[in-house]
Scaffold this active site. Structure first.
Site, PDB file in Angstrom:
ATOM      1  N   GLY A 253       0.853  -1.334  -0.010  1.00  0.00           N
ATOM      2  CA  GLY A 253      -0.025  -0.009  -0.274  1.00  0.00           C
ATOM      3  C   GLY A 253       0.883   1.350  -0.072  1.00  0.00           C
ATOM      4  N   LYS A 254       0.187   2.350  -0.125  1.00  0.00           N
ATOM      5  CA  LYS A 254       1.028   3.582  -0.126  1.00  0.00           C
ATOM      6  C   LYS A 254       2.105   3.699   0.912  1.00  0.00           C
ATOM      7  CE  LYS A 254      -2.292   6.528  -2.672  1.00  0.00           C
ATOM      8  NZ  LYS A 254      -3.777   6.069  -2.356  1.00  0.00           N
ATOM      9  N   ARG A 255       1.841   3.129   2.016  1.00  0.00           N
ATOM     10  CA  ARG A 255       2.945   3.316   3.224  1.00  0.00           C
ATOM     11  C   ARG A 255       4.168   2.852   2.704  1.00  0.00           C
ATOM     12  NH1 ARG A 255      -0.389  -0.149   4.505  1.00  0.00           N
ATOM     13  NH2 ARG A 255       0.223  -2.217   5.331  1.00  0.00           N
ATOM     14  N   GLY A 257       5.526   2.907  -0.087  1.00  0.00           N
ATOM     15  CA  GLY A 257       6.103   3.730  -1.360  1.00  0.00           C
ATOM     16  C   GLY A 257       5.262   3.831  -2.484  1.00  0.00           C
TER      17      GLY A 257
END
Ligand code: GLU
Length: 375
Positions: A253-255, A257
């Site tokens: 997920g976005k966390r 990268g």
């Protein structure tokens, strides 16, 4: 394979194309090309609040950039269209009517607050949150009462108590217990069909033979199998592949990268390198080969290889693959791909000239990991 398969990729345009979804699209594309089948693109845009035309365009562009061309779908047409669910609204109603007539679907008048209270109570008792069937057996007059109160009905599918079983082409037999599920919504109170219902009707009408998607859809498949059963339709074959994980082994997920195809494109990855990496992820090609042409990928594709256990996204490895593709790219291809990055770096192609720039790129290419490095 006795029949030519029909597979589909069915994104919801609620965001950019995630590399995990791009991998699903790639598996479907490879499967279709491997067995001379058809690759259908269907846009699942029933969630009016979260869907946007801009995201749809963005997804189409990303698929085109990856050269995952579709045989039927938006822009291509085809015999099973329209290929946007928002344009298929008139199709679903008669199928709901049929389930209602046969007692497989019933109106539910519960409000969001009532459902939330039920959910909270179950969680507090450490039980699986599910619909307990408050509206399941309402009499005609009880229904009328609720309608008089101005309540609008959603439609729920009546789940049987038995075991739901299907054979997954990647994971073998999969079983779910009907008792743990609860009757689920197939058409919302605003008349819009829910994902599981619309997907079954469409997969059936579009003659989809194989549904290849991420394992996060396994429990949806159990619900969909029940819907197929209630229509007495033969379900497609299912294949649920593992998901891409971050380094902490949770879903990428976005966390972690960059996660969208758009980001990798903007950061200077070649589409052929990204495709190679996504095909490689979680396994290697036969004989440990890591770099593989599109033709080889097609001829060697097998669903088994996409594996049962999650694959960790390794950007270093992707950089390596990209470096190989940059090193081996045809000079003209390298020039075209590098142009936007050169411009970003303030280089004016017109001043230096194409030939000179191609020469410069030719010496640089051995030191590039991404096209951004030209800056
Ligand atoms: N629209 C669904 C999604 O994007 C499709 C899932 C499926 O392939 O059935 O997750």
């Amino acid at each position: 394979m006795d029949e030519r398969p029909r597979v589909r990729f069915a994104p919801s345009p609620t965001g950019y194309l995630h590399v995990g979804n791009a991998r699903t699209a790639l598996f479907n594309w490879l499967f279709a090309r491997r067995y001379g089948g058809r690759f259908v693109l269907r846009i699942e845009d029933t969630d009016r609040e979260r869907t946007s035309a801009a995201f749809e365009e963005e997804i189409l562009q990303s698929l085109r950039w990856l050269s995952l061309d579709w045989d039927e779908g938006p822009g291509e047409g085809g015999p099973s269209g329209p290929y946007r669910q928002s344009e298929r609204m008139a199709i679903y109603g008669p199928y709901l009517d049929r389930l209602v007539r046969e007692g497989r679907a019933y109106p539910c008048y519960c409000t969001d607050d009532e459902l939330e209270a039920e959910r909270a109570a179950l969680v507090q008792r450490k039980q699986m949150p599910r619909y307990l069937g408050r509206c399941r057996d309402l009499s005609a007059s009880e229904r009328l009462d609720r309608e008089k109160q101005g309540r609008k009905a959603a439609w729920r599918f009546r789940v049987d108590e038995g075991i739901i079983e299907f054979n997954d082409l990647i994971r073998g037999p999969v079983r779910f217990d009907g008792r743990a599920m609860g009757d689920f919504i197939i058409v919302r109170s605003n008349g819009i069909p829910a994902y599981n219902f619309a997907a079954v009707v469409d997969d059936h009408l579009m003659n989809i033979s194989h549904v290849i998607r991420g394992e996060d859809h396994l429990s949806n498949t159990a619900l969909q199998v029940m819907i197929y059963g209630s229509f007495r339709w033969a379900p497609p074959r299912f294949a649920h592949h593992s998901l891409i994980l971050g380094e902490d082994r949770s879903k990428l997920g976005k966390r972690h990268g960059s996660v969208s195809v758009r980001e990798f494109r903007d950061r200077g990855y070649l589409p052929e390198a990204l495709v190679n990496y996504l095909a490689l992820l979680g396994s290697s090609f036969e004989g440990g080969q890591e770099i593989c042409s599109r033709e080889e990928m097609v001829s060697r594709f097998s669903l088994d290889r996409s594996g049962k256990s999650g694959a960790v996204f390794d950007e270093e490895k992707l950089n390596w693959v990209n470096g190989v593709y940059l090193r081996d790219a045809d000079p003209a291809r390298l020039y075209e791909a590098a142009l936007p990055f050169l411009e970003k770096a303030g280089v004016e192609p017109a001043t230096l000239g194409r030939e000179r720039l191609m020469e410069i790129l030719d010496t640089l290419r051995f030191n590039l990991r991404t096209l951004s490095d030209v800056e």
